[in-house]
Motif scaffolding. Structure first.
Motif, mmCIF file in Angstrom:
data_model
loop_
_atom_site.group_PDB
_atom_site.id
_atom_site.type_symbol
_atom_site.label_atom_id
_atom_site.label_comp_id
_atom_site.label_asym_id
_atom_site.label_seq_id
_atom_site.Cartn_x
_atom_site.Cartn_y
_atom_site.Cartn_z
ATOM 1 N N UNK A 1 0.816 -1.525 -0.127
ATOM 2 C CA UNK A 1 0.205 0.325 0.051
ATOM 3 C C UNK A 1 0.903 1.551 0.121
ATOM 4 N N UNK A 2 2.281 1.462 0.495
ATOM 5 C CA UNK A 2 2.682 2.569 1.081
ATOM 6 C C UNK A 2 3.392 2.897 -0.952
ATOM 7 N N UNK A 3 3.946 1.645 -1.877
ATOM 8 C CA UNK A 3 3.834 1.959 -2.424
ATOM 9 C C UNK A 3 3.034 2.719 -3.448
ATOM 10 N N UNK A 4 2.364 1.833 -3.600
ATOM 11 C CA UNK A 4 0.801 2.931 -4.612
ATOM 12 C C UNK A 4 0.737 4.469 -4.016
ATOM 13 N N UNK A 5 0.957 3.884 -3.145
ATOM 14 C CA UNK A 5 0.655 5.786 -2.327
ATOM 15 C C UNK A 5 1.673 5.994 -2.873
ATOM 16 N N UNK A 6 2.532 5.885 -2.929
ATOM 17 C CA UNK A 6 3.931 7.081 -3.361
ATOM 18 C C UNK A 6 3.581 7.123 -4.766
ATOM 19 N N UNK A 7 3.459 6.277 -5.233
ATOM 20 C CA UNK A 7 3.284 6.093 -7.059
ATOM 21 C C UNK A 7 2.196 7.365 -7.324
ATOM 22 N N UNK A 8 0.904 7.240 -6.738
ATOM 23 C CA UNK A 8 -0.091 7.532 -7.060
ATOM 24 C C UNK A 8 0.455 9.057 -6.729
ATOM 25 N N UNK A 9 0.469 9.691 -5.059
ATOM 26 C CA UNK A 9 0.496 11.064 -4.580
ATOM 27 C C UNK A 9 1.676 11.648 -5.713
ATOM 28 N N UNK A 10 2.982 11.045 -6.617
ATOM 29 C CA UNK A 10 4.046 11.784 -6.662
ATOM 30 C C UNK A 10 3.576 11.962 -8.455
ATOM 31 N N UNK A 11 2.695 11.289 -8.648
ATOM 32 C CA UNK A 11 1.991 10.845 -10.540
ATOM 33 C C UNK A 11 1.764 12.810 -10.626
ATOM 34 N N UNK A 12 1.445 12.755 -12.074
ATOM 35 C CA UNK A 12 0.840 13.964 -12.442
ATOM 36 C C UNK A 12 -0.535 13.980 -13.008
ATOM 37 N N UNK A 13 -0.953 14.681 -13.096
ATOM 38 C CA UNK A 13 -2.157 15.327 -13.110
ATOM 39 C C UNK A 13 -2.598 13.812 -15.181
ATOM 40 N N UNK A 14 -3.563 13.088 -14.730
ATOM 41 C CA UNK A 14 -3.706 12.216 -15.539
ATOM 42 C C UNK A 14 -2.825 10.839 -16.091
ATOM 43 N N UNK A 15 -1.900 11.119 -14.981
ATOM 44 C CA UNK A 15 -1.272 9.553 -15.315
ATOM 45 C C UNK A 15 -2.042 8.228 -14.850
ATOM 46 N N UNK A 16 -2.285 8.622 -14.358
ATOM 47 C CA UNK A 16 -3.788 7.309 -13.136
ATOM 48 C C UNK A 16 -4.899 8.004 -13.279
ATOM 49 N N UNK A 17 -6.226 6.809 -13.271
ATOM 50 C CA UNK A 17 -7.199 7.502 -13.395
ATOM 51 C C UNK A 17 -7.857 7.511 -11.535
ATOM 52 N N UNK A 18 -6.814 6.556 -10.619
ATOM 53 C CA UNK A 18 -6.756 6.732 -9.264
ATOM 54 C C UNK A 18 -6.208 5.700 -9.085
ATOM 55 N N UNK A 19 -6.010 5.250 -7.323
ATOM 56 C CA UNK A 19 -4.867 3.915 -6.499
ATOM 57 C C UNK A 19 -5.405 2.837 -7.522
ATOM 58 N N UNK A 20 -6.497 2.425 -7.733
ATOM 59 C CA UNK A 20 -6.672 0.997 -8.306
ATOM 60 C C UNK A 20 -5.861 0.704 -9.084
ATOM 61 N N UNK A 21 -6.029 2.020 -10.447
ATOM 62 C CA UNK A 21 -5.431 2.311 -11.345
ATOM 63 C C UNK A 21 -4.180 2.036 -11.759
ATOM 64 N N UNK A 22 -3.334 2.998 -10.300
ATOM 65 C CA UNK A 22 -2.486 3.178 -9.935
ATOM 66 C C UNK A 22 -1.460 1.111 -9.315
ATOM 67 N N UNK A 23 -2.399 0.798 -8.928
ATOM 68 C CA UNK A 23 -1.583 -0.736 -8.635
ATOM 69 C C UNK A 23 -1.797 -1.530 -9.716
ATOM 70 N N UNK A 24 -2.488 -1.452 -10.539
ATOM 71 C CA UNK A 24 -2.934 -2.648 -11.531
ATOM 72 C C UNK A 24 -1.859 -2.368 -13.501
#
Length: 307
Positions: A237-260
């Motif tokens: 969960x920590x890795x997904x949180x870090x990736x998602x919070x650091x992403x530019x707008x539009x890179x991921x549609x949400x946390x689940x998309x980031x994980x997938x």
């Protein structure tokens, strides 16, 4: 928490909140380079495959620290420290300082508190802390990650902590400051339960079986165990949180998309990127924090008694 017999006066909720926030800041000052190395390792690999050099830029926690010092200077290890300290004053004070109070509310003042009640109290204070402190966490992660951005010649995202808050709010809206709040709530509910409940139970068992007295060796042992258990449970969960919070707008549609996306492009091992620095950081952070927390709490209580 368990084992307050060494002081005559039980610390109040206000004393615990103050002690937890101060102890969290002390722990951050000691372990911040490890946290920065963890963030760099976690976001490594999220670039496009064509940029192959970045994939191997950082190797291991100490290799990451060495590379950062060599290429960016020693100050890069403490990039985002101001936001980190702001985060601890608002975050640790709530999730740790209010844990005993919420636990007593759920148990209705009973001395025999079950593990379910402890877990519920940990989830509650963890979620409360995230809602309050999320903007500081977003800024901290952005600063820790931005050292690798100028390689293409672009300027750094933010010139300072205040500029980061303003820029995020202006460019991404106020919601940008709470980006990743839901995965962070999930992450910190898990972290809080792992840290506090593990520390609480192990410390209680040590004191019940008279293996140690309620002093620093006991706090060290319980804090180390809490850090180890937390790292194992919370790393994905920590890795997904870090990736998602650091992403530019539009890179991921949400946390689940980031994980997938991570799972498809990088495989299951991506969820444990930065595991060693995570353990080194969480283990040492828990040891410093809990030992400081117990000592600060007692010092404040003694001061109150003296007055």
């Amino acid at each position: 928490m368990a084992g307050r017999g060494t002081v005559d006066l039980a610390p109040s909720a206000a004393v615990k909140v103050f002690s937890a926030g101060t102890a969290g800041c002390m722990a951050d000052l000691v372990t911040f380079p490890l946290d920065t190395a963890k963030v760099r390792l976690q976001i490594q690999g999220e670039s496009k495959p064509s940029v192959g050099v970045q994939r191997a830029r950082f190797r291991g926690v100490f290799g990451t620290i060495y590379t950062m010092v060599k290429t960016e200077g020693a100050r890069s290890l403490y990039s985002g420290l101001v936001a980190g300290l702001q985060r601890q004053m608002s975050f640790a004070s709530v999730r740790i300082g209010l844990y005993d109070t919420i636990k007593q509310v759920y148990s209705r003042g009973s001395e025999n508190v079950g593990i379910g009640t402890r877990l519920l109290a940990g989830c509650t204070t963890g979620a409360m802390a995230v809602v309050l402190a999320q903007p500081t966490d977003v800024v901290k992660v952005r600063f820790q990650a931005q050292g690798r951005l100028p390689e293409g010649g672009s300027a750094k995202r933010y010139s300072g902590t205040i500029d980061a808050y303003r820029t995020i709010a202006r460019v991404e809206g106020v919601r940008g400051l709470w980006k990743g709040v839901f995965p962070n709530i999930t992450r910190n509910a898990i972290v809080n339960c792992s840290e506090l409940v593990t520390y609480d139970i192990i410390k209680e068992l040590i004191l019940q079986h008279k293996l140690m007295t309620d002093n620093m060796p006991c706090h060290f042992t319980a804090g180390f165990a809490a850090g180890f258990c937390t790292t194992i449970v919370a790393s994905p969960v920590d890795v997904v949180k870090t990736r998602f919070m650091n992403s530019v707008p539009g890179q991921y549609s949400g946390a689940m998309n980031c994980a997938l996306t991570m799972l498809i492009k990088e495989g299951p091992t991506a969820f444990y990127k930065g595991f060693v620095p995570s353990f080194l950081r969480l283990g040492s952070w828990n040891i410093v924090m809990f030992m400081s927390y117990e000592q600060i709490k007692r010092a404040v209580v003694r001061f109150q008694q003296t007055c």
